[in-house]
Enzyme design. Structure first.
Site, PDB file in Angstrom:
ATOM      1  N   VAL A 180       0.873  -1.172   0.000  1.00 65.09           N
ATOM      2  CA  VAL A 180       0.000   0.000   0.000  1.00 65.09           C
ATOM      3  C   VAL A 180       0.911   1.223   0.000  1.00 65.09           C
ATOM      4  O   VAL A 180       1.722   1.390   0.915  1.00 65.09           O
ATOM      5  CB  VAL A 180      -0.937   0.021   1.219  1.00 65.09           C
ATOM      6  CG1 VAL A 180      -1.843   1.242   1.165  1.00 65.09           C
ATOM      7  CG2 VAL A 180      -1.772  -1.255   1.268  1.00 65.09           C
ATOM      8  N   ASN A 185      19.649  -6.948 -15.038  1.00 70.31           N
ATOM      9  CA  ASN A 185      20.244  -7.924 -15.950  1.00 70.31           C
ATOM     10  C   ASN A 185      20.918  -7.263 -17.138  1.00 70.31           C
ATOM     11  O   ASN A 185      21.758  -6.391 -16.968  1.00 70.31           O
ATOM     12  CB  ASN A 185      19.178  -8.933 -16.395  1.00 70.31           C
ATOM     13  CG  ASN A 185      18.563  -9.664 -15.219  1.00 70.31           C
ATOM     14  OD1 ASN A 185      19.232  -9.897 -14.215  1.00 70.31           O
ATOM     15  ND2 ASN A 185      17.297 -10.019 -15.313  1.00 70.31           N
ATOM     16  N   GLY A 195       9.970   2.072   0.845  1.00 67.13           N
ATOM     17  CA  GLY A 195       9.579   2.902   1.976  1.00 67.13           C
ATOM     18  C   GLY A 195      10.647   3.897   2.385  1.00 67.13           C
ATOM     19  O   GLY A 195      11.737   3.978   1.804  1.00 67.13           O
TER      20      GLY A 195
END
Length: 622
Positions: free
Chosen positions: A295, A499, A550
């Site tokens: 969220v 990659n 975060g």
């Protein structure tokens, strides 16, 4: 008289006039006046003047060229091995270290994978990093020597050719191994002892019925194979870009913008809006909710990035307080009016304070029981701060639907024991967005194979929120093949620099996405490092959003700090343009007509967290 005597007498005769001249110049301060005149013409100290002359003549010296590449095995933010590439250049006949970059390793293993799967992934990661170190320090070091670090296109072209050769070489080896295995199988099958017995473990059971759901849903596309060592390609390309920016004495984001726009720098630049992950909904028991992996908060465009980050931090602190132990929350002034809260405050000792758990994504971890619970919790945190969702802050949900599909039932398991078909998922999202309009982005709401349902959900919700493909988008090398975008109908794509991705690939692909009205989101891999180049890439490429995780853990906070520094620099130069949140309207030909009324049952008091179920009656959650 000897010639030597005449010279000595003549020298003595000149001593008088010389002494007088010296006294005259000293008295009239001629040297001081000449120094003042020189200072007026050249208002620099001699050392500064020499420096300016050196800088002037350095323009005519040979341009710096790459002289050495060094690959190194390092540790990323979650303690896993990854690759670092250092670039050395010959500058004015001296070898000089220019820059380095750390390439994040991206794992395709889901969070709920089996232990043996994780062990195999760790072995593959180690092998890939070791191979990448060899490529950089050996083959790429020789191949790129004497090239200019500012010639990004040429370097990327050579890196692409090298990768193609390595991929073809691997295919040849695999083909030879398969042929040898077939020969061995043919020889062993002739012996009676090796004959497979009927009814064995892998034998097909006669009369086994395949459910209709298995036949109806498209099968999962095979996982894109990753060439061992491909990490070296992306890391080297990004390191060359950083070296080119350093040599040109400009920030990396300006260097990327110049590469994208053909050396024509845009007059104004827009910062990507951050998608800051606040909650990570764990999927292990006793938690029931499996749908919402992340969220996220999106600050409004009216705020500066600094103001938006500060507001997110305030919400994070309030959310941490709400997620603490019930006893701690009930003793707070805001929740002390509830009957149960009073009971706990009558001398009874509160339960021990729960430990704050932080995900590797740098966000809070919590378990939920239904779809509405994390949304109501977020709404409560904002209301306690006097903020309104939909005006002062927006939400984005990473659904990660590809991790929820039960291929036996042919349905998504959104809650423990609750399954929904792809069509029912569309109806569920429609009702969810109608009930919570402050959700303006859904990431991976469906598998990439459910293309018809992607089309349906875009027609139904495209004008209200962004429908974004992250895992639903294939790897970058396939996305840009044949100038087509190989993705389902969606509003935008999350791109990850992983990659064999090269800087030129990102530039080309974002140009294609811009031309087809798709938004670009630069995303951070799970195993992050403290290298903040991803932020410069997002700014230089003109991405609409950036998804960094975060506001905890150093490897992620470093990137937010870099974003703040770029905002300050652009604002100082008056080249910062405000972002926008315009949605994309799709055709409504395939819009679903029916909606399920029981998709989102009203939450009961038992389904809410203890701190929310004990709110006073006059409290508002919406």
């Amino acid at each position: 008289m000897e010639p030597g005597g005449r010279r000595e007498r003549r020298w003595r005769q000149l001593q008088g006039p010389r002494q007088e001249a010296a006294e005259y110049y000293r008295d009239h301060r001629v040297p001081q006046r000449m120094e003042e005149a020189l200072n007026a013409l050249f208002p620099l100290r001699p050392a500064d003047l020499y420096g300016e002359l050196a800088n002037y003549f350095s323009k005519f010296s040979k341009a710096p060229v790459i002289c050495k590449l060094v690959g190194r095995k390092v540790i990323d933010g979650v303690g896993q091995p990854t690759l670092e590439v250092e670039i050395y250049c010959t500058v004015k006949n001296y070898e000089k270290r220019i820059c380095s970059t750390v390439m994040s390793f991206h794992s395709q293993i889901p969070e709920n994978a089996l232990p043996e799967t994780n062990e195999a992934d760790e072995k593959e990661r180690n092998d890939s990093v070791n191979t990448a170190v060899e490529w950089v320090s050996d083959s790429l070091n020789t191949m790129l020597r004497d090239l200019k670090p500012t010639d990004q296109c040429k370097v990327d072209e050579m890196l692409g050719e090298y990768f193609t050769k390595q991929a073809e070489f691997k295919k040849e080896i695999e083909k030879q191994e398969e042929e040898a295995a077939e020969v061995t199988l043919a020889l062993t099958s002739c012996t009676p002892s090796a004959t497979a017995l009927p009814g064995g473990k892998n034998a097909a059971k006669p009369g086994r019925k395949v459910s209709a759901a298995e036949r109806m849903i498209p099968p999962a596309e095979p996982v894109e194979s990753v060439l061992c060592g491909s990490l070296a390609i992306g890391a080297t390309s990004l390191a060359i870009a950083k070296a080119g920016a350093t040599i040109s004495r400009i920030p990396l984001y300006l260097h990327i913008a110049l590469l994208k726009h053909g050396q024509d720098l845009p007059k104004e630049m827009t910062l990507p809006l951050p998608m800051v992950t606040l909650l990570n909904c764990e999927k292990i028991p006793p938690a029931k909710l499996k749908l919402m992996k992340e969220v996220m908060l999106i600050p409004p465009v009216q705020l500066s990035l600094k103001q938006g980050i500060e507001r997110v931090l305030d919400i994070q602190k309030e959310m941490t307080r709400l997620l603490e132990s019930p006893g701690k929350v009930q003793s707070s002034p805001r929740l002390a009016d509830s009957k149960k809260g009073k009971a706990h405050n009558t001398g009874k000792k509160a339960p021990p304070r729960a430990l704050k758990r932080i995900s590797h994504l740098g966000c809070l971890i919590t378990g939920c029981d239904n779809l509405e619970q994390p949304l109501l919790l977020m709404q409560t945190a904002c209301n306690n701060l006097g903020l309104e969702l939909g005006t002062d802050m927006y939400l984005a949900i990473n659904c990660a639907a590809h991790e929820l599909m039960d291929y036996v039932k042919g349905k998504y398991e959104i809650l423990t024991g609750m399954f929904k078909s792809p069509d029912e998922m569309v109806d569920m999202y429609v009702e969810l967005i109608n009930k919570f309009p402050f959700i303006i982005a859904l990431i991976d709401p469906l598998r990439k194979e459910d293309r018809q349902q992607w089309n349906n959900i875009c027609c139904a919700l495209g004008s209200k929120c962004y429908l974004i493909a992250e895992d639903a988008a294939t790897c970058i090398s396939k996305l840009k093949s044949d100038q087509k975008i190989n993705i389902p109908t969606c509003s935008g794509v999350v791109l990850k620099y992983i990659n064999q991705t090269k800087v030129s690939d990102l530039i080309e692909l974002t140009g294609l996405l811009d031309g087809q009205r798709h938004i670009t989101i630069l995303g951070s891999p799970d195993g992050e490092s403290s290298d903040d180049s991803l932020v410069d890439l997002a700014v230089g490429l003109g991405a609409r959003f950036i998804k960094l995780g975060g506001l905890s853990r150093g490897e992620r906070v470093t990137k937010y700090n870099r974003l703040l520094a770029i905002e300050e620099e652009l604002a100082k130069n008056r080249t910062l343009r405000e972002a926008n949140l315009e949605f994309i309207a799709f055709d409504e030909e395939s819009q679903p007509e029916k909606q399920l009324s029981d998709v989102l049952p009203p939450p009961t008091q038992d389904s809410l967290p203890p701190q929310l179920s004990q709110l006073p009656e006059n409290s508002t959650l919406t």
